[in-house]
Design a protein around this motif. Structure first.
Motif, mmCIF file in Angstrom:
data_model
loop_
_atom_site.group_PDB
_atom_site.id
_atom_site.type_symbol
_atom_site.label_atom_id
_atom_site.label_comp_id
_atom_site.label_asym_id
_atom_site.label_seq_id
_atom_site.Cartn_x
_atom_site.Cartn_y
_atom_site.Cartn_z
ATOM 1 N N ILE A 249 -5.859 9.054 -1.674
ATOM 2 C CA ILE A 249 -5.468 7.537 -1.664
ATOM 3 C C ILE A 249 -6.824 6.619 -2.021
ATOM 4 N N PHE A 250 -7.778 6.823 -1.182
ATOM 5 C CA PHE A 250 -8.755 5.868 -1.328
ATOM 6 C C PHE A 250 -9.374 6.240 -2.760
ATOM 7 N N MET A 251 -9.638 7.448 -3.209
ATOM 8 C CA MET A 251 -10.292 7.471 -4.600
ATOM 9 C C MET A 251 -9.572 6.912 -5.636
ATOM 10 N N LEU A 252 -8.026 7.308 -5.644
ATOM 11 C CA LEU A 252 -7.230 6.663 -6.859
ATOM 12 C C LEU A 252 -7.351 5.228 -6.808
ATOM 13 N N SER A 253 -7.212 4.734 -5.456
ATOM 14 C CA SER A 253 -6.799 3.213 -5.555
ATOM 15 C C SER A 253 -8.114 2.485 -6.146
ATOM 16 N N THR A 254 -9.358 2.960 -5.598
ATOM 17 C CA THR A 254 -10.343 2.360 -5.830
ATOM 18 C C THR A 254 -10.744 2.665 -7.438
ATOM 19 N N LEU A 255 -10.642 3.849 -7.899
ATOM 20 C CA LEU A 255 -10.853 4.148 -9.353
ATOM 21 C C LEU A 255 -9.913 3.437 -10.472
ATOM 22 N N PHE A 256 -8.787 3.126 -9.923
ATOM 23 C CA PHE A 256 -7.832 2.325 -10.561
ATOM 24 C C PHE A 256 -8.306 0.981 -10.915
ATOM 25 N N GLU A 257 -9.003 0.340 -9.882
ATOM 26 C CA GLU A 257 -9.563 -1.002 -9.943
ATOM 27 C C GLU A 257 -10.573 -1.052 -10.904
ATOM 28 N N ILE B 147 -0.613 -5.615 -8.462
ATOM 29 C CA ILE B 147 -0.958 -4.272 -8.506
ATOM 30 C C ILE B 147 -2.208 -4.193 -7.480
ATOM 31 N N LEU B 148 -3.266 -5.284 -8.025
ATOM 32 C CA LEU B 148 -4.217 -5.083 -6.931
ATOM 33 C C LEU B 148 -4.272 -5.253 -5.587
ATOM 34 N N LYS B 149 -3.258 -5.864 -5.360
ATOM 35 C CA LYS B 149 -2.761 -6.136 -3.743
ATOM 36 C C LYS B 149 -2.150 -4.764 -3.332
ATOM 37 N N VAL B 150 -1.652 -4.123 -4.187
ATOM 38 C CA VAL B 150 -0.734 -2.654 -3.754
ATOM 39 C C VAL B 150 -1.907 -1.798 -3.425
ATOM 40 N N THR B 151 -3.073 -1.511 -4.327
ATOM 41 C CA THR B 151 -4.521 -0.779 -4.217
ATOM 42 C C THR B 151 -5.058 -0.752 -2.949
ATOM 43 N N LYS B 152 -5.146 -2.205 -2.939
ATOM 44 C CA LYS B 152 -5.962 -2.747 -1.463
ATOM 45 C C LYS B 152 -5.183 -2.298 -0.364
ATOM 46 N N LEU B 153 -3.798 -2.173 -0.257
ATOM 47 C CA LEU B 153 -2.936 -1.641 0.816
ATOM 48 C C LEU B 153 -3.186 -0.275 1.105
ATOM 49 N N MET B 154 -3.142 0.321 -0.358
ATOM 50 C CA MET B 154 -3.641 1.851 -0.198
ATOM 51 C C MET B 154 -4.842 2.245 0.447
ATOM 52 N N ARG B 155 -5.815 1.712 0.137
ATOM 53 C CA ARG B 155 -6.978 1.810 0.961
ATOM 54 C C ARG B 155 -6.959 1.571 2.246
ATOM 55 N N TYR B 156 -6.401 0.638 2.683
ATOM 56 C CA TYR B 156 -6.235 0.226 4.233
ATOM 57 C C TYR B 156 -5.345 1.327 4.840
ATOM 58 N N LEU B 157 -4.431 1.927 4.140
ATOM 59 C CA LEU B 157 -3.563 3.040 4.605
ATOM 60 C C LEU B 157 -4.657 4.197 4.802
ATOM 61 N N SER B 158 -5.178 4.541 3.839
ATOM 62 C CA SER B 158 -6.641 5.685 4.012
ATOM 63 C C SER B 158 -7.356 5.462 5.182
ATOM 64 N N TYR B 159 -7.833 4.221 5.237
ATOM 65 C CA TYR B 159 -8.453 3.896 6.474
ATOM 66 C C TYR B 159 -7.834 4.326 7.886
ATOM 67 N N LEU B 160 -6.685 3.971 7.803
ATOM 68 C CA LEU B 160 -5.629 4.190 9.021
ATOM 69 C C LEU B 160 -5.400 5.378 9.268
ATOM 70 N N LEU B 161 -5.274 6.427 8.249
ATOM 71 C CA LEU B 161 -5.186 7.895 8.381
ATOM 72 C C LEU B 161 -6.461 8.301 8.929
ATOM 73 N N CYS B 162 -7.801 7.692 8.540
ATOM 74 C CA CYS B 162 -9.068 8.224 9.002
ATOM 75 C C CYS B 162 -8.994 8.191 10.477
ATOM 76 N N VAL B 163 -8.652 6.863 10.915
ATOM 77 C CA VAL B 163 -8.303 6.447 12.364
ATOM 78 C C VAL B 163 -7.871 7.258 13.279
ATOM 79 N N ILE B 164 -6.628 7.648 12.628
ATOM 80 C CA ILE B 164 -5.595 8.692 13.319
ATOM 81 C C ILE B 164 -6.168 9.838 13.523
#
Length: 403
Positions: free
Chosen positions: A21-29, A44-61
């Motif tokens: 999720i992190f790679m695809l959202s960042t690369l898309f930008e 769309i950029l708001k969505v990609t930012k949310l995707m990155r924060y989702l990836s960070y949340l998964l890392c925290v878990i």
């Protein structure tokens, strides 16, 4: 396998999903498609930012559910995270603080897995962009078409495609354990040359040629003399040497110095902009807030350019000298542990990345350069193997005494 190891393995899929999720959202930008309106693009950029924060949340878990590190390791990691947090307070850029979650969550995962994910994501974005351009779905913008035509190839800047391919090359070579055959060499050279003709990214093309030639031919002779093992202590301090040299040349730059003036011309003004950055923002322990303005597809006449391309100086100016030292230590650990793990090909790859980042801001940009994440996995392997050998030696000694 210990219980704690099983727990880490069971939650590794969280890290896989987070990294994808992190790679695809960042690369898309990094792309610059003209398929929709500005307002839709903003959404769309708001969505990609949310995707990155989702990836960070998964890392925290994953970090919470698999926390098995000893007290000393936890304290060291906590110090680094706190340093990044303090730097954020000074520069107002939370990127490195969030990236630390990707590092901590890498515990228990494998180096090859991280690189495979990066390779697949980067290759997908690059290939999709080229297809969209060649089929006419996306218009290929051209920078300075009348004098020095440089194709964007669907990205936000003309050099992005070539730089992305360079890291794809390095990742592919890593997965091939540092050896490529003649067919792979020819294909790699051909594609690198095509991207050079389209983007006119001269420095990246030269580095790509060096990389391909090194791992196709030269590495055979280097491995025979075991150079990396013999010079592992020297190689480990290379990040500091390169950083000091890179920053010093920009610090002492003066147009009155003939040698530096010519070097600056060869480096397309990088020394001048680095010196200007030092004069304008200064060097501090924890950095300062900077809004970087560089050339991209949205560049307009009248904008005030202030971009510093060198990774080392850019990090020092924005995040501070302490953060730069931490990053250099991480690279030093990665080099040393990769050599001790008999992964000398990774050592050479890291040295190439360090040299490339003298003139490119990719040292800590994981979407391009995932190799820094391997400091966790390679160090973990080195510590595990060292402890295993130590325990094996103790058991062998006990058996001898008991006999």
């Amino acid at each position: 396998m210990h219980i704690k190891d099983k727990r880490i393995t069971n939650y590794n899929m969280l890290y896989v999903v987070a990294l994808i999720i992190f790679m695809l959202s960042t690369l898309f930008e990094l792309t610059q498609w003209n398929l929709w309106s500005d307002s839709f693009q903003d959404n769309i950029l708001k969505v990609t930012k949310l995707m990155r924060y989702l990836s960070y949340l998964l890392c925290v878990i994953k970090i919470i559910m698999t926390s098995v590190a000893d007290r000393k390791t936890i304290i060291r990691c906590a110090i680094i995270v706190v340093m990044f947090a303090v730097s954020y307070l000074a520069c107002k850029n939370i990127t490195l603080f969030l990236y630390s979650l990707l590092f901590l969550a890498a515990e228990g995962y494998e180096s090859d897995g991280i690189i495979k994910i990066a390779l697949i994501c980067q290759s997908t974005v690059l290939i999709v962009n080229i297809i969209l351009i060649k089929t006419g779905i996306v218009v290929d913008s051209i920078w300075d078409p009348d004098i020095r035509p440089r194709h964007f190839l669907g990205f936000s800047w003309v050099t992005t495609s070539s730089i992305l391919f360079l890291f794809i090359l390095l990742e592919y070579i890593y997965l091939k354990k540092g050896k490529i055959n003649t067919f792979e060499y020819i294909i790699g050279m051909g594609f690198a040359y095509w991207l050079y003709k389209m983007s006119d990214a001269r420095m990246t093309f030269m580095v790509s040629v060096l990389v391909l030639t090194w791992f196709w031919f030269i590495i055979i002779f280097v491995e025979k003399i075991n150079l990396a093992e013999k010079l592992k202590s020297v190689f480990a301090i290379t990040p500091f040497i390169i950083s000091i040299v890179a920053i010093t040349f920009q610090y002492i730059y003066s147009p009155d110095n003939t040698v530096l003036y010519k070097l600056n011309d060869i480096l397309t003004g990088r020394l001048k902009w680095g010196r200007q950055g030092i004069e304008e923002y200064g060097l501090s322990l924890f950095g300062t807030k900077i809004e970087w303005v560089g050339y991209d597809a949205d560049w307009e006449s009248g904008m005030q350019y202030n971009y510093v391309d060198s990774s080392y100086l850019q990090i020092a100016l924005e995040y501070g000298l302490i953060v730069l030292v931490i990053i250099l230590i991480l690279y030093a650990i990665l080099i040393y542990s990769s050599i001790r793990n008999k992964h000398t090909y990774l050592c050479w790859i890291v040295l190439i990345v360090l040299a490339f980042c003298v003139t490119e801001p990719r040292l800590v940009k994981i979407a391009y350069n995932p190799f820094l994440l391997l400091v966790v996995t390679e160090l973990e392997k080195y510590i595990t193997d060292t402890n295993y050998e130590r325990e094996g030696y103790r058991n062998e000694k006990t058996e001898v005494i008991n006999s």
